[in-house]
Write a protein that holds these residues in place. Structure first.
Motif, mmCIF file in Angstrom:
data_model
loop_
_atom_site.group_PDB
_atom_site.id
_atom_site.type_symbol
_atom_site.label_atom_id
_atom_site.label_comp_id
_atom_site.label_asym_id
_atom_site.label_seq_id
_atom_site.Cartn_x
_atom_site.Cartn_y
_atom_site.Cartn_z
ATOM 1 N N THR A 199 0.827 -1.176 0.077
ATOM 2 C CA THR A 199 -0.040 0.041 -0.089
ATOM 3 C C THR A 199 0.874 1.235 0.122
ATOM 4 O O THR A 199 0.442 2.311 -0.525
ATOM 5 C CB THR A 199 -0.917 0.075 1.267
ATOM 6 N N ALA A 252 5.436 -2.311 -17.892
ATOM 7 C CA ALA A 252 4.687 -1.045 -17.992
ATOM 8 C C ALA A 252 3.269 -1.276 -17.827
ATOM 9 O O ALA A 252 2.653 -0.090 -17.709
ATOM 10 C CB ALA A 252 5.040 -0.455 -19.357
ATOM 11 N N ILE A 253 2.577 -2.218 -18.119
ATOM 12 C CA ILE A 253 1.107 -2.631 -18.069
ATOM 13 C C ILE A 253 0.628 -1.887 -16.604
ATOM 14 O O ILE A 253 -0.402 -1.545 -16.547
ATOM 15 C CB ILE A 253 0.823 -3.780 -17.964
ATOM 16 N N TYR A 254 1.633 -2.081 -15.462
ATOM 17 C CA TYR A 254 1.056 -1.842 -14.290
ATOM 18 C C TYR A 254 1.877 -0.459 -13.740
ATOM 19 O O TYR A 254 1.923 -0.174 -12.459
ATOM 20 C CB TYR A 254 1.372 -3.019 -13.294
ATOM 21 N N ALA A 255 2.387 0.485 -14.732
ATOM 22 C CA ALA A 255 3.066 1.561 -14.261
ATOM 23 C C ALA A 255 2.417 2.561 -13.322
ATOM 24 O O ALA A 255 0.950 2.688 -13.533
ATOM 25 C CB ALA A 255 3.312 2.616 -15.397
ATOM 26 N N GLY A 256 2.860 2.732 -12.112
ATOM 27 C CA GLY A 256 2.168 3.532 -11.046
ATOM 28 C C GLY A 256 1.193 3.040 -10.348
ATOM 29 O O GLY A 256 0.525 3.703 -9.450
ATOM 30 N N HIS A 257 0.987 1.400 -10.542
ATOM 31 C CA HIS A 257 -0.063 0.905 -9.749
ATOM 32 C C HIS A 257 0.022 1.002 -8.225
ATOM 33 O O HIS A 257 1.014 0.767 -7.717
ATOM 34 C CB HIS A 257 -0.164 -0.679 -10.416
ATOM 35 N N ARG A 316 -4.661 -1.330 -3.042
ATOM 36 C CA ARG A 316 -5.405 -1.163 -2.115
ATOM 37 C C ARG A 316 -5.022 -1.713 -0.694
ATOM 38 O O ARG A 316 -5.195 -1.449 0.343
ATOM 39 C CB ARG A 316 -6.983 -1.412 -2.422
ATOM 40 N N TYR A 371 -13.012 -1.428 1.136
ATOM 41 C CA TYR A 371 -12.828 -1.303 -0.348
ATOM 42 C C TYR A 371 -13.874 -0.655 -0.973
ATOM 43 O O TYR A 371 -14.046 -0.795 -2.152
ATOM 44 C CB TYR A 371 -12.722 -2.973 -0.777
ATOM 45 N N HIS A 404 -13.538 0.718 -4.664
ATOM 46 C CA HIS A 404 -12.258 0.099 -5.318
ATOM 47 C C HIS A 404 -12.258 -0.359 -6.690
ATOM 48 O O HIS A 404 -13.202 -1.061 -7.158
ATOM 49 C CB HIS A 404 -11.691 -1.089 -4.421
ATOM 50 N N ARG A 415 -7.036 -2.900 -10.899
ATOM 51 C CA ARG A 415 -6.204 -2.738 -12.150
ATOM 52 C C ARG A 415 -6.374 -3.930 -13.326
ATOM 53 O O ARG A 415 -6.028 -3.454 -14.536
ATOM 54 C CB ARG A 415 -4.645 -2.424 -11.783
ATOM 55 N N PHE A 458 -3.977 -7.798 6.481
ATOM 56 C CA PHE A 458 -4.008 -6.201 6.245
ATOM 57 C C PHE A 458 -5.229 -5.773 6.662
ATOM 58 O O PHE A 458 -5.011 -4.761 7.464
ATOM 59 C CB PHE A 458 -3.670 -6.168 4.737
ATOM 60 N N ARG A 467 -5.085 -3.116 9.795
ATOM 61 C CA ARG A 467 -5.239 -1.733 9.305
ATOM 62 C C ARG A 467 -6.833 -1.325 9.549
ATOM 63 O O ARG A 467 -7.053 -0.031 9.326
ATOM 64 C CB ARG A 467 -4.830 -1.386 8.010
#
Lengths: 423, 423
Positions: free
Chosen positions: A77, A86-91, A94, B88, B91, B94, B296, B300
């Protein structure tokens, strides 16, 4: 390298604080990371603040607030989880993966995420081998093995579907355990093959990975108390032995001889032909499941997959349910037979990889010496300590019986001591 | 109810378009959803547009563009995935879960997400039973069972860890299969217990769920071609039989008698005591793994968990690794023994639940008649057709051998035909 056990003992003795350990890592990272490239994300400040704020509570935990790294295949998290693609760039997931949450529960502090190859497959990533930066660190847990080898982390987690824990550990000269299947949960870890994916632990020595695996699972796996008993070892070459380099063959023989000199009983075991079938079945199970586990990426992001992985998935579409079922049956038969064959041996000894880390970065090396054991679900430990003539590590592998992780770790620790150069 | 097979045949015959099937669902949803509350999210317009735009391509797929629903425990990119908990809220995953991507690959159109209880556990959700809205639909796959029962969907997917597919199917009077463990991948499904969680399929009849399971897995499971052969059935009461209502006991006896009259060989089987041990072991495995799978959420988001689930997780912290390992060993022994016991029977017959759906919404009912079979990894099929005196469904259950899903479906279809009221 940083020994997790040694650090924990110094924290227990009041000679070190959890924050001071973060500083040790930070120093090594400042020195090595630019060249090695083990991390995809780091937050030293957040880790240090956490270590300082909760110092007393952390000292009472199983992991004493030690810093850890997770292969970037684990959901986190507080760090991105990009799975090497790159498929998950910035992913930003949760939730934390189970093992991440369990590690925090046990008092580990997440210092950063480590480099994985693309979706844990074979496409090499940017990490360099700390033993010789002109060589691959191995894959797919490239960053975790390299970070421990370079002394940037005392503890790192990875995963193995073919040979992705034991091979990079061998190439980088660190200890690692790929425990029995599902001993460490893979919930929240990007899946490649659900019957094979296994989480594992990297550390400086066998006792270190035993300590960490025991701490996060609340299992009695710690083996640093007494000198390990001499194990009954069966040297097993498997049908891929001809793929091993002469140096690796010699390393395995040396390991066997030194274990014997140290008091172990060493016998030789020739595996019946079904294990060659099982070795091939590993590929069938892996690819059939990957075509389904990665169905979303294959259908929606073909253009972002490497040519190698795309070809694997395209071809896997042709694997029939019958072929898969047959492969699973072979696995089950081989697993039962392995238990019988090991009735008279505590562990097996074999190579961790065909040889030392290959030069260059065209490949992360071959999982030929790992696939069978992953399919067997057996605990595997890479034992470091032997080197080739150029000084590159030659890892040898202890394979235990399913569910007997403690015995595998004890035998590996015994061997590690036996092969260590006399002081 | 909408039969997936019947709709597919009418599409094949040119009598119906995929878009017209969406309209049938939309009509039923307009009529029933306000009262039943089966869905967490719906996008009828998007589904209709997809069905119209790709009509020709869809008609050539295994699922012919039929609309499907997924329990809101499955990750989806075009719908939220909230897993039945405020933790969630909103949510958006991706990636699609594997089974979602596989269903799209097979030509299914995702119409919506269906209600799950909190994280697939026991806390009742808002769905009502279409057979009598004053009764629970069962859980945890409440929305999937109710949506099919109300004719709002021909196909819906759920998951079972204790009894969460077979029980709601029984309470709502629909067919369902909980296939062999891992026949349908659970990658991208929120995990409760990795050795138990099993995805399953709901439909109007046994032949419908066979058709759908075959279509998404590319396996030869379709059984609507010829009249099913008479199976060898072993009636098994298990140690929880005293928990069954008189009406349920009578229903199982009726099912056995009618199967016999239709030509089946029916014997009785008394399970040895280890199966009672295994039944209890299911709880140990489930809770031990849930404490880790949901680490988790437990660490949390304690404040957002229901009191029941929080108590389960708090208590599960005290389950030792030894107790868990012992439970797993009992499971393995019982699984091997079950295979031996079934050497002489194609399938087992037992109750799907202790009785009809309980009145009210304080509970989703008991999984007592399901836990053992989930632990065994055996294919289970709910056979609808029998009712109590008030008209509520009394589901009976066919349990097959691990990996013999086709045989289980064939026997269930045979039984379904045998218990159906003569026309």
């Amino acid at each position: 390298m940083l020994s997790a056990l040694d650090l924990a003992r110094r924290i227990d003795a009041g000679a070190l604080t959890p924050a001071a350990v973060i500083d040790l890592c930070a120093e090594a990272i400042a020195k090595c990371e630019a060249e090695i490239g083990a991390f995809t994300a780091l937050d030293i400040d957040a880790a240090r603040q956490h270590a300082m704020k909760s110092a007393d509570a952390l000292k009472a935990t199983p992991l004493r607030g030690l810093p850890v790294g997770f292969k970037d295949l684990f959901d986190t998290t507080d760090f991105p989880a990009e799975y090497g693609t790159a498929i998950y760039a910035g992913h930003r997931p949760r939730a934390d993966a189970s093992l991440v949450a369990m590690t925090r529960r046990a008092g580990g502090i997440l210092l950063g995420k480590t480099v994985t190859t693309e979706l844990a497959h074979m496409q090499p990533a940017r990490t360099r081998n700390p033993r010789n930066p002109a060589h691959t660190p191995g894959g797919s847990s490239s960053g975790s093995a390299a970070a421990v080898a370079a002394g940037m982390l005392p503890i790192a987690f990875g995963t193995q579907t073919g040979g992705s824990v034991i091979r990079p550990a061998a190439f980088c000269g660190v200890a690692a355990i790929k425990p029995s299947y599902k001993l460490l949960p893979t919930v929240g870890v990007k899946c490649f093959s659900w019957h094979l994916d296994t989480a594992g632990v990297f550390g400086a020595s066998v006792a270190d990975v035993a300590f960490v695996t025991g701490a996060v699972t609340a299992r009695d796996l710690r083996i640093d108390g007494a000198a390990p008993e001499a194990p009954r070892i069966a040297l097993v070459r498997t049908h891929v032995w001809p793929e091993a380099t002469d140096a690796m063959k010699a390393a395995v023989e040396t390991a066997a001889r030194r274990a014997e000199q140290a008091g172990a009983r060493v016998t030789e075991l020739t595996l019946p032909p079904i294990f060659e079938e099982a070795w091939r079945a590993q590929g069938t199970v892996q690819d059939y499941e990957a075509y389904r586990a990665l169905a979303f990426e294959h259908e929606r992001h073909r253009d972002k997959l490497s040519p190698g992985l795309l070809a694997l998935l395209d071809n896997a579409a042709g694997i029939s349910a019958d072929a898969y079922d047959a492969a699973r049956r072979v696995s089950r038969r081989a697993r039962r037979m392995l238990a019988d064959l090991m009735a008279d041996a505590d562990v097996l000894l074999t190579a961790s990889a065909p040889g030392a880390a290959p030069a260059g970065f065209a490949t992360t090396g071959s999982p030929a010496f790992n696939k069978l054991w992953t399919l067997m679900g057996a605990p595997c430990v890479n034992v470091p300590g032997l080197n080739d003539s150029s000084g590159l590590p030659l890892g040898v592998q202890i394979v235990g019986r399913f569910g007997r992780d403690r015995e595998a770790l004890q035998a590996a620790a015994f061997l590690e001591q036996a092969v260590a150069p006399s002081p």
